[in-house]
Design a protein around this motif. Structure first.
Motif, PDB file in Angstrom:
ATOM      1  N   VAL A   1      18.456  11.382  34.893  1.00 38.22           N
ATOM      2  CA  VAL A   1      17.185  11.512  34.189  1.00 38.22           C
ATOM      3  C   VAL A   1      16.790  10.154  33.630  1.00 38.22           C
ATOM      4  N   ARG A   2      15.557   9.781  33.900  1.00 41.49           N
ATOM      5  CA  ARG A   2      15.031   8.525  33.360  1.00 41.49           C
ATOM      6  C   ARG A   2      13.831   8.815  32.473  1.00 41.49           C
ATOM      7  N   VAL A   3      13.763   8.111  31.349  1.00 42.16           N
ATOM      8  CA  VAL A   3      12.600   8.186  30.470  1.00 42.16           C
ATOM      9  C   VAL A   3      11.995   6.790  30.460  1.00 42.16           C
ATOM     10  N   ASN A   4      10.729   6.700  30.852  1.00 40.91           N
ATOM     11  CA  ASN A   4      10.064   5.395  31.017  1.00 40.91           C
ATOM     12  C   ASN A   4      10.903   4.449  31.872  1.00 40.91           C
ATOM     13  N   GLY A   5      11.538   4.990  32.905  1.00 35.22           N
ATOM     14  CA  GLY A   5      12.306   4.162  33.831  1.00 35.22           C
ATOM     15  C   GLY A   5      13.741   3.878  33.418  1.00 35.22           C
ATOM     16  N   GLU A   6      14.099   4.217  32.184  1.00 28.44           N
ATOM     17  CA  GLU A   6      15.444   3.934  31.697  1.00 28.44           C
ATOM     18  C   GLU A   6      16.359   5.147  31.888  1.00 28.44           C
ATOM     19  N   LEU A   7      17.531   4.906  32.478  1.00 24.93           N
ATOM     20  CA  LEU A   7      18.480   5.992  32.706  1.00 24.93           C
ATOM     21  C   LEU A   7      19.031   6.484  31.373  1.00 24.93           C
ATOM     22  N   VAL A   8      18.807   7.773  31.070  1.00 22.15           N
ATOM     23  CA  VAL A   8      19.292   8.322  29.798  1.00 22.15           C
ATOM     24  C   VAL A   8      20.274   9.478  30.001  1.00 22.15           C
ATOM     25  N   ALA A   9      20.413   9.926  31.251  1.00 24.12           N
ATOM     26  CA  ALA A   9      21.387  10.975  31.534  1.00 24.12           C
ATOM     27  C   ALA A   9      21.842  10.839  32.979  1.00 24.12           C
TER      28      ALA A   9
END
Length: 126
Positions: A26-34
């Motif tokens: 899962v990415r939020v604004n392109g950043e991997l967070v999960a």
């Protein structure tokens, strides 16, 4: 004091929970967070599939609990988290979780789900 209505999954409103086959990122604004290979796939009636990810596989330092809550008669009381990227952007209520889900969906305890319109959810089949 009135108790909220509890609904059991049934033929008219089935809920199934199975391990997601593969890896979920899962990415939020392109950043991997999960990033996990231990996600659960929850199918509920005609709703889109939801991937529940173990909280341990989510970047805890990016999460802030919000005061939002909601109620589902099939799953229970939901709590929400906002995600803040390393760039400092906060996406409010990007995540929901059932901390004490009803027995029929007890498997999702300790798991969180991301809103597909607030995060990029990619499933790579195993």
């Amino acid at each position: 004091m009135s108790h909220p209505k509890v609904s059991e999954p049934n033929a008219g409103h089935p809920i199934t929970i199975e391990p997601t086959k593969g890896r979920v990122q899962v990415r939020v604004n392109g950043e991997l967070v999960a990033d996990t290979t231990a996600a659960l796939e929850l199918r509920e009636a005609s709703l889109p599939v939801v991937h529940y990810i173990p909280l341990a596989d989510v970047a805890q330092d990016r999460l802030t609990r919000s005061d939002t809550s909601s109620y589902c008669p099939f799953k229970g009381q939901a709590s929400y988290y906002s995600v803040t990227t390393s760039a400092g952007d906060t996406v409010k209520d990007a995540i929901w979780t059932y901390e004490q889900p009803y027995p029929a969906v007890a498997a999702i305890t300790g798991h969180v789900a991301f809103y597909p319109d607030k995060a990029g959810i990619i499933v790579e089949p195993a």
